[in-house]
Scaffold this motif. Structure first.
Motif, PDB file in Angstrom:
ATOM      1  N   LYS A 166      15.676  -1.400   1.644  1.00  9.47           N
ATOM      2  CA  LYS A 166      15.463  -2.852   1.588  1.00  9.47           C
ATOM      3  C   LYS A 166      14.650  -3.334   2.780  1.00  9.47           C
ATOM      4  CE  LYS A 166      19.955  -3.208  -0.684  1.00  9.47           C
ATOM      5  NZ  LYS A 166      21.358  -3.640  -0.547  1.00  9.47           N
ATOM      6  N   ARG A 185      10.789  -2.396   2.418  1.00  4.31           N
ATOM      7  CA  ARG A 185      10.012  -3.235   1.494  1.00  4.31           C
ATOM      8  C   ARG A 185       9.484  -4.486   2.185  1.00  4.31           C
ATOM      9  NH1 ARG A 185       9.607  -3.797  -3.967  1.00  4.31           N
ATOM     10  NH2 ARG A 185       9.639  -1.536  -3.842  1.00  4.31           N
ATOM     11  N   VAL A 186      10.310  -5.104   3.002  1.00  6.36           N
ATOM     12  CA  VAL A 186       9.876  -6.314   3.704  1.00  6.36           C
ATOM     13  C   VAL A 186       8.809  -5.979   4.739  1.00  6.36           C
ATOM     14  CG1 VAL A 186      10.615  -8.246   5.137  1.00  6.36           C
ATOM     15  CG2 VAL A 186      12.121  -7.395   3.338  1.00  6.36           C
ATOM     16  N   GLU A 238       6.649  -3.684   4.616  1.00  7.41           N
ATOM     17  CA  GLU A 238       5.383  -3.368   3.946  1.00  7.41           C
ATOM     18  C   GLU A 238       4.748  -4.595   3.313  1.00  7.41           C
ATOM     19  OE1 GLU A 238       6.528  -0.284   1.263  1.00  7.41           O
ATOM     20  OE2 GLU A 238       6.163   1.327   2.725  1.00  7.41           O
ATOM     21  N   ASP A 239       5.571  -5.473   2.719  1.00  4.42           N
ATOM     22  CA  ASP A 239       5.033  -6.633   1.997  1.00  4.42           C
ATOM     23  C   ASP A 239       4.826  -7.852   2.875  1.00  4.42           C
ATOM     24  OD1 ASP A 239       5.228  -4.992  -0.161  1.00  4.42           O
ATOM     25  OD2 ASP A 239       6.979  -5.979  -1.048  1.00  4.42           O
ATOM     26  N   GLY A 240       5.560  -7.929   3.983  1.00  3.18           N
ATOM     27  CA  GLY A 240       5.454  -9.110   4.840  1.00  3.18           C
ATOM     28  C   GLY A 240       6.027 -10.347   4.190  1.00  3.18           C
ATOM     29  N   ALA A 241       6.996 -10.172   3.302  1.00  4.56           N
ATOM     30  CA  ALA A 241       7.601 -11.313   2.608  1.00  4.56           C
ATOM     31  C   ALA A 241       9.067 -11.021   2.347  1.00  4.56           C
ATOM     32  CB  ALA A 241       6.879 -11.600   1.295  1.00  4.56           C
ATOM     33  N   THR A 300      12.656 -12.538   0.165  1.00  6.15           N
ATOM     34  CA  THR A 300      13.188 -13.429  -0.862  1.00  6.15           C
ATOM     35  C   THR A 300      14.650 -13.659  -0.559  1.00  6.15           C
ATOM     36  OG1 THR A 300      11.667 -12.518  -2.514  1.00  6.15           O
ATOM     37  CG2 THR A 300      13.571 -13.757  -3.332  1.00  6.15           C
ATOM     38  N   PRO A 329       9.329 -15.701  -3.005  1.00  5.41           N
ATOM     39  CA  PRO A 329       9.261 -15.018  -1.709  1.00  5.41           C
ATOM     40  C   PRO A 329       8.666 -15.915  -0.629  1.00  5.41           C
ATOM     41  CG  PRO A 329       7.614 -14.131  -3.223  1.00  5.41           C
ATOM     42  CD  PRO A 329       8.417 -15.118  -3.995  1.00  5.41           C
ATOM     43  N   GLN A 358       6.577 -15.793   2.976  1.00  3.04           N
ATOM     44  CA  GLN A 358       5.770 -14.952   3.844  1.00  3.04           C
ATOM     45  C   GLN A 358       6.256 -15.061   5.292  1.00  3.04           C
ATOM     46  OE1 GLN A 358       3.223 -12.795   2.987  1.00  3.04           O
ATOM     47  NE2 GLN A 358       3.848 -13.238   0.874  1.00  3.04           N
ATOM     48  N   ARG A 410       6.621   3.985   9.695  1.00  3.26           N
ATOM     49  CA  ARG A 410       6.292   2.556   9.741  1.00  3.26           C
ATOM     50  C   ARG A 410       6.698   1.948  11.081  1.00  3.26           C
ATOM     51  NH1 ARG A 410       4.819  -1.652  10.311  1.00  3.26           N
ATOM     52  NH2 ARG A 410       4.553  -3.428   8.904  1.00  3.26           N
TER      53      ARG A 410
END
Length: 458
Positions: free
Chosen positions: A247, A250-251, A253-256, A258, A265, A267, A296
């Protein structure tokens, strides 16, 4: 709101017992930057972040209500407590000196005033601790580390800070944040990953929307959103369970993020720093840490040297700095400098707990000097000898405990191997045979490093 501007960022752990306390506190403090964390047990120190201002609100219904029980609870929980409900009165009911209470029908104004007063005290305490904890770097290895910090501070790349327990990894993270020209005006949000309750992970990291679950009476920003524009510091990242690592990745990598209970979501723009006292490449090889998360986080790696690596020069300098901060200008002027025999004794001692342990000892020395207003050699020598005895006892008990765990682990490993052989190495049947889930069996095989090639050699 009167008093709200004095509170600042604050975690409040709420233990209501049979009282719906968390909902009420959240309603009364709506609009204040406070993180309400409901809990169902008195083990609050296990979930609290030592780096973030925190207090507890506890209903007197969860204990027997006696002054002795209240005193015992306050000694066990390392933060201020506001007691809610009836408290003992009368002869023989001696309450702790630092005692705060509100009636069960407390008002919004009364709650806000008490929380604001305690928040101001916590902030002042944190400021004193920061001043006393200024980075000491007289040894060459520490000077080299600080030069590295200066070199990488103004970049947005992730940094993994490695080092033993107590060496000051969080202080290095704070320096990286403070020296970043843009992010230093944002928040520095420290998170102890080893102390995040599993059931609260999503809410604490990602936040939640109003009505997302029982008790969610308002919208709550998680750690990621609170670090927007600043720095998120993930301390003890090696203790984060695998299912939470996914979990988190994912944040990153996406920079967002929810929020729980929301569909849109948000940013986030933040820098991520992480710290660990574990060998992450070994954990990756052992399947206990995700390789993609490691790569990462470890774009840049910094090693914080242990106190033994830093040598006598830093031991003495740290000791003297703590003493000086405690004694103050007036008492320092009235006393001679720290005697050489004491500096020599400190330089020759070993501190497995590193800087944290040395500072604790220095504070005990400082208290003794403040009480006697002298460098009382017999008393101070006795204090040092007692500290070494305690250290030796702890080391012995830790060693005995580790040996005991090893014996239990070896017995459990043999039991798992025997069950696997009995069931033809079929995982599902073996799990049923042992009376555990397949997931627990897999975790045991990973922990004990049981691989299929043992089936061939058996």
């Amino acid at each position: 709101m009167k008093g709200a501007d004095q509170i600042g960022e604050l975690d409040i752990y709420v233990l209501g017992g049979d009282v719906d306390l968390a909902d009420r506190v959240a309603r009364y403090l709506n609009g204040v930057d406070i993180n309400i964390i409901p809990t169902d047990e008195l083990a609050i120190p296990a979930t609290a972040s030592p780096s973030r201002a925190s207090l507890a609100m506890i209903s007197t219904t969860v204990i027997d209500g006696s002054a002795a029980a209240i005193g015992e609870c306050q000694r066990a929980i390392s933060m201020p407590i506001i007691w809610i409900g009836e408290v003992p009165r009368g002869p023989g009911q001696l309450l702790p000196q630092d005692f705060h209470a509100l009636p069960l029908d407390f008002s919004r104004a009364g709650l806000l005033t008490m929380v604001a007063n305690l928040a101001v005290r916590l902030q002042a305490s944190a400021t004193r601790a920061t001043d006393a904890g200024a980075m000491v770097a007289q040894s060459e290895c520490m000077r080299a580390l600080l030069r590295e910090v200066d070199m990488v501070a103004d970049f947005n790349t992730s940094v993994l800070i490695r080092g033993e327990t107590g060496v000051g990894k969080e202080r290095i993270a704070q320096l990286l944040h403070q020296k970043h020209s843009r992010r230093c005006i944002g928040s520095f949000v420290p998170v102890n990953c080893g102390a995040v309750p599993d059931g609260l992970f999503e809410s604490l990291f990602f936040g939640h929307a109003k009505g997302a679950f029982t008790g969610a009476v308002g919208t709550h920003k998680g750690y990621f959103e609170r670090a927007h524009g600043g720095t998120l510091f993930l301390d003890e990242i090696g203790d984060l369970p695998l299912h939470q690592q996914v979990k988190l990745l994912r944040v990153l990598e996406d920079g967002a993020v929810t929020r729980v209970g929301a569909g849109t979501p948000v940013q986030v723009d933040l820098r991520v720093l992480a710290a660990t006292n574990k060998d992450l490449p070994y954990l990756v090889r052992d399947g206990a840490f995700r390789a993609d998360l490691y790569y990462r986080l470890a774009v840049i790696e910094l090693h914080v040297p242990s106190l033994e690596e830093r040598g006598e020069i830093d031991k003495i300098a740290i000791f003297k700095s703590v003493i000086a901060a405690m004694l103050g200008d007036e008492l320092r002027a009235a006393l001679p400098d720290v005697p050489q025999w004491l500096c020599t004794a400190i330089s020759q001692m070993r501190f497995p707990g590193n800087v944290r342990e040395l500072r604790n000892l220095a504070e005990r020395v400082g208290v003794t000097v403040m009480q006697t207003r002298a460098w009382d050699a017999p008393r101070l020598r006795s204090l040092l000898a007692n500290a070494q005895r305690i250290q030796a006892t702890l080391a012995e008990r830790i060693s005995e405990s580790a040996m005991g765990r090893n014996r239990l682990d070896m017995a459990d490993r043999s039991r798992v191997l025997e069950a696997l052989a009995t069931n033809g190495w079929r995982r599902q049947e073996t799990a049923q045979y042992l009376g555990i889930s397949r997931k627990v069996l897999w975790e045991k095989m990973r922990k004990y490093r049981i691989f299929d090639n043992e089936r061939i050699s058996a």
